[in-house]
Design an enzyme around this catalytic site. Structure first.
Site, PDB file in Angstrom:
ATOM      1  N   CYS A  81       0.820  -1.225   0.000  1.00  0.00           N
ATOM      2  CA  CYS A  81       0.000   0.000   0.000  1.00  0.00           C
ATOM      3  C   CYS A  81       0.845   1.261   0.000  1.00  0.00           C
ATOM      4  O   CYS A  81       0.345   2.344  -0.292  1.00  0.00           O
ATOM      5  CB  CYS A  81      -0.947  -0.006   1.189  1.00  0.00           C
ATOM      6  SG  CYS A  81      -2.044  -1.415   1.186  1.00  0.00           S
ATOM      7  N   HIS A  86      -3.208   7.192   2.934  1.00  0.00           N
ATOM      8  CA  HIS A  86      -3.687   5.906   2.443  1.00  0.00           C
ATOM      9  C   HIS A  86      -5.100   5.668   2.970  1.00  0.00           C
ATOM     10  O   HIS A  86      -5.366   5.843   4.166  1.00  0.00           O
ATOM     11  CB  HIS A  86      -2.727   4.807   2.914  1.00  0.00           C
ATOM     12  CG  HIS A  86      -3.182   3.429   2.597  1.00  0.00           C
ATOM     13  ND1 HIS A  86      -3.670   3.061   1.367  1.00  0.00           N
ATOM     14  CD2 HIS A  86      -3.225   2.299   3.367  1.00  0.00           C
ATOM     15  CE1 HIS A  86      -3.989   1.780   1.379  1.00  0.00           C
ATOM     16  NE2 HIS A  86      -3.742   1.300   2.581  1.00  0.00           N
ATOM     17  N   ASN A 145     -10.288   0.080   0.017  1.00  0.00           N
ATOM     18  CA  ASN A 145      -8.827   0.181   0.064  1.00  0.00           C
ATOM     19  C   ASN A 145      -8.258  -0.388  -1.242  1.00  0.00           C
ATOM     20  O   ASN A 145      -8.270  -1.596  -1.451  1.00  0.00           O
ATOM     21  CB  ASN A 145      -8.330  -0.601   1.283  1.00  0.00           C
ATOM     22  CG  ASN A 145      -6.823  -0.622   1.405  1.00  0.00           C
ATOM     23  OD1 ASN A 145      -6.103  -0.227   0.493  1.00  0.00           O
ATOM     24  ND2 ASN A 145      -6.337  -1.096   2.545  1.00  0.00           N
TER      25      ASN A 145
HETATM   26  O1  UT7 Z   1      -3.868  -1.356   3.405  1.00  0.00           O
HETATM   27  C1  UT7 Z   1      -3.403  -2.224   4.360  1.00  0.00           C
HETATM   28  C2  UT7 Z   1      -3.594  -1.639   5.651  1.00  0.00           C
HETATM   29  N1  UT7 Z   1      -4.713  -2.260   6.318  1.00  0.00           N
HETATM   30  C3  UT7 Z   1      -5.348  -1.633   7.267  1.00  0.00           C
HETATM   31  O2  UT7 Z   1      -5.071  -0.487   7.542  1.00  0.00           O
HETATM   32  C4  UT7 Z   1      -6.383  -2.350   8.074  1.00  0.00           C
HETATM   33  C5  UT7 Z   1      -6.258  -1.984   9.530  1.00  0.00           C
HETATM   34  N2  UT7 Z   1      -7.241  -2.644  10.333  1.00  0.00           N
HETATM   35  C6  UT7 Z   1      -8.551  -2.299  10.323  1.00  0.00           C
HETATM   36  O3  UT7 Z   1      -8.942  -1.425   9.581  1.00  0.00           O
HETATM   37  C7  UT7 Z   1      -9.474  -3.001  11.262  1.00  0.00           C
HETATM   38  O4  UT7 Z   1      -8.724  -3.774  12.187  1.00  0.00           O
HETATM   39  C8  UT7 Z   1     -10.501  -3.932  10.549  1.00  0.00           C
HETATM   40  C9  UT7 Z   1     -11.521  -3.060   9.799  1.00  0.00           C
HETATM   41  C10 UT7 Z   1      -9.792  -4.838   9.589  1.00  0.00           C
HETATM   42  C11 UT7 Z   1     -11.264  -4.756  11.578  1.00  0.00           C
HETATM   43  O5  UT7 Z   1     -11.905  -3.906  12.503  1.00  0.00           O
HETATM   44  P1  UT7 Z   1     -11.774  -4.226  14.058  1.00  0.00           P
HETATM   45  O6  UT7 Z   1     -12.538  -3.178  14.756  1.00  0.00           O
HETATM   46  O7  UT7 Z   1     -10.307  -4.343  14.379  1.00  0.00           O
HETATM   47  O8  UT7 Z   1     -12.525  -5.599  14.177  1.00  0.00           O
HETATM   48  P2  UT7 Z   1     -11.982  -6.999  14.721  1.00  0.00           P
HETATM   49  O9  UT7 Z   1     -11.022  -7.598  13.782  1.00  0.00           O
HETATM   50  O10 UT7 Z   1     -11.558  -6.812  16.146  1.00  0.00           O
HETATM   51  O11 UT7 Z   1     -13.313  -7.866  14.732  1.00  0.00           O
HETATM   52  C12 UT7 Z   1     -14.389  -7.543  15.583  1.00  0.00           C
HETATM   53  C13 UT7 Z   1     -15.507  -8.543  15.354  1.00  0.00           C
HETATM   54  C14 UT7 Z   1     -15.030  -9.992  15.409  1.00  0.00           C
HETATM   55  O12 UT7 Z   1     -16.081 -10.760  16.007  1.00  0.00           O
HETATM   56  P3  UT7 Z   1     -16.009 -11.155  17.558  1.00  0.00           P
HETATM   57  O13 UT7 Z   1     -14.742 -11.965  17.707  1.00  0.00           O
HETATM   58  O14 UT7 Z   1     -15.973  -9.863  18.319  1.00  0.00           O
HETATM   59  O15 UT7 Z   1     -17.273 -11.938  17.747  1.00  0.00           O
HETATM   60  C15 UT7 Z   1     -14.914 -10.394  13.961  1.00  0.00           C
HETATM   61  O16 UT7 Z   1     -15.094 -11.781  13.755  1.00  0.00           O
HETATM   62  O17 UT7 Z   1     -16.059  -8.374  14.058  1.00  0.00           O
HETATM   63  C16 UT7 Z   1     -16.047  -9.620  13.345  1.00  0.00           C
HETATM   64  N3  UT7 Z   1     -15.887  -9.354  11.933  1.00  0.00           N
HETATM   65  C17 UT7 Z   1     -16.912  -9.070  11.126  1.00  0.00           C
HETATM   66  N4  UT7 Z   1     -18.237  -8.993  11.344  1.00  0.00           N
HETATM   67  C18 UT7 Z   1     -19.030  -8.675  10.309  1.00  0.00           C
HETATM   68  C19 UT7 Z   1     -14.726  -9.293  11.227  1.00  0.00           C
HETATM   69  N5  UT7 Z   1     -14.999  -8.995   9.952  1.00  0.00           N
HETATM   70  C20 UT7 Z   1     -16.348  -8.834   9.866  1.00  0.00           C
HETATM   71  C21 UT7 Z   1     -17.224  -8.526   8.809  1.00  0.00           C
HETATM   72  N6  UT7 Z   1     -18.552  -8.444   9.073  1.00  0.00           N
HETATM   73  N7  UT7 Z   1     -16.794  -8.267   7.559  1.00  0.00           N
END
Ligand code: UT7
Length: 320
Positions: A111, A247, A277
């Site tokens: 990225c 980004h 993204n």
């Molecule tokens: O370009 C490369 C750079 N990448 C980035 O900058 C990404 C950086 N990270 C992020 O933007 C965030 O960490 C994410 C958007 C990827 C994830 O958000 P988060 O607030 O960190 O969520 P999480 O991974 O902690 O997941 C929270 C919950 C989980 O469920 P439980 O364990 O709390 O029951 C996941 O299983 O959300 C669940 N989950 C989803 N639910 C519905 C994960 N993906 C999804 C989804 N839809 N698509």
């Protein structure tokens, strides 16, 4: 002597995929995706491949700059989703444009790819090896994500952005590029390997993997740090910056960076709502939109900043 952006262009595929469309293939919802990321829809390549998008963005940037492909000395493409192992996307672009006088090669910084490629071009120009170059950030991550993995497939889109850059007295003022290879596992896509006649390995399919929370923590710490560094080293007041073009991965990351820099959100344009993204393409697509909307005026100070797999991150201060 430095170098200046004299034209921008971008291309995104016609096919729009909304959050509701994705809720039909994985267990997700518009509410979750919009609330956690700010993304509402993305463009997904159907007919297009990586080089096609790069060529279209390049043509638009050349037109915007009022230049012919034959005038280019160097073409650098930041990408991690080239259509082939080789040749490079840059060589495909060179051939398609008829940029017969240009050298061409790709730069792999995920990225951060556009930023790293642009900074490399700036260094070549400063070293007086070349005078006029084309830099492209392009990715087609839809072919690398696992469409059964809701934690990643909802985040990405396809697209390309490009800039024509020429040797001038003002323009790019300072650059910072960083890498932390010890953390390569947190965001990776293992190559497809066929093995060889000695090791008997089975071919493996590589999908994009991301530890989202680790990448989030890394981004909100390192992006403000490198922006401060680029400003401090160039003795530039942060208040004099018109836009921070970051980004576009997650609006919460952008908000957190703005807060840490103590700068108003109005200085942080965003478009991830429409494109998701697009990896190496986010920064040049956003820059092209600002340019075409007439929001950039001669002399405006702008900071570009990218971060991503590697890990890699960096910032560039420029005067428009
Ligand atoms: O370009 C490369 C750079 N990448 C980035 O900058 C990404 C950086 N990270 C992020 O933007 C965030 O960490 C994410 C958007 C990827 C994830 O958000 P988060 O607030 O960190 O969520 P999480 O991974 O902690 O997941 C929270 C919950 C989980 O469920 P439980 O364990 O709390 O029951 C996941 O299983 O959300 C669940 N989950 C989803 N639910 C519905 C994960 N993906 C999804 C989804 N839809 N698509």
């Amino acid at each position: 002597m430095t170098s200046r952006i004299i034209g921008t262009g971008s291309y995104t595929p016609a096919q729009i995929v909304t959050n509701d469309d994705l809720a039909k293939i994985v267990d997700t919802s518009d509410e979750w995706i919009t609330g956690r990321t700010g993304i509402r829809e993305r463009r997904i390549a159907t007919e297009e491949n990586t080089s096609h998008m790069a060529v279209e963005a390049a043509r638009r940037a050349l037109e915007n700059a009022g230049m012919k492909p034959e005038e280019l000395d160097l073409i650098l493409v930041g990408t991690t989703s080239a259509d082939h192992c080789f040749p490079s996307v840059a060589c495909e672009v060179q051939g398609a444009l008829g940029a017969v006088h240009a050298s061409a090669f790709d730069i792999s910084a995920a990225c951060s790819g556009f930023l790293f490629a642009m900074n490399a071009l700036q260094a070549f120009i400063q070293a007086r090896m070349y005078r006029t170059g084309l830099v492209i950030g392009v990715d087609c991550l839809s072919k690398l994500v696992d469409w059964n993995d809701r934690s990643t497939c909802v985040l990405f889109g396809d697209g390309a952005g490009a800039a024509v850059i020429r040797a001038e007295e003002t323009g790019i003022r300072h650059t910072v590029m960083k890498s932390d290879g010890a953390k390569w596992q947190v965001l990776s896509c293992i190559s497809r390997t066929n093995g060889n006649f000695l090791n008997n390995k089975d071919p493996k399919l590589g999908y994009l993997y991301m530890d989202g929370q680790e990448v989030f923590k890394f981004a909100v710490k390192k992006v403000p740090e490198c922006i401060h560094e680029v400003l401090d080293e160039s003795q530039t007041e942060i208040e004099s910056i018109k836009y921070f073009v970051l980004h576009q991965a997650n609006y919460r990351i952008v908000e957190s960076v703005a807060k840490r820099l103590k700068q108003p959100m109005s200085k942080f344009p965003m478009n991830m709502e429409r494109y998701g993204n697009t990896s190496a393409a986010t920064v040049p697509i956003l820059l092209d939109e600002l340019n075409r909307e007439g929001k950039l005026e001669s002399g405006d100070r702008i900071v570009l900043s990218g971060f991503g797999a590697g890990l890699t991150w960096g910032a560039t201060l420029l005067e428009w």
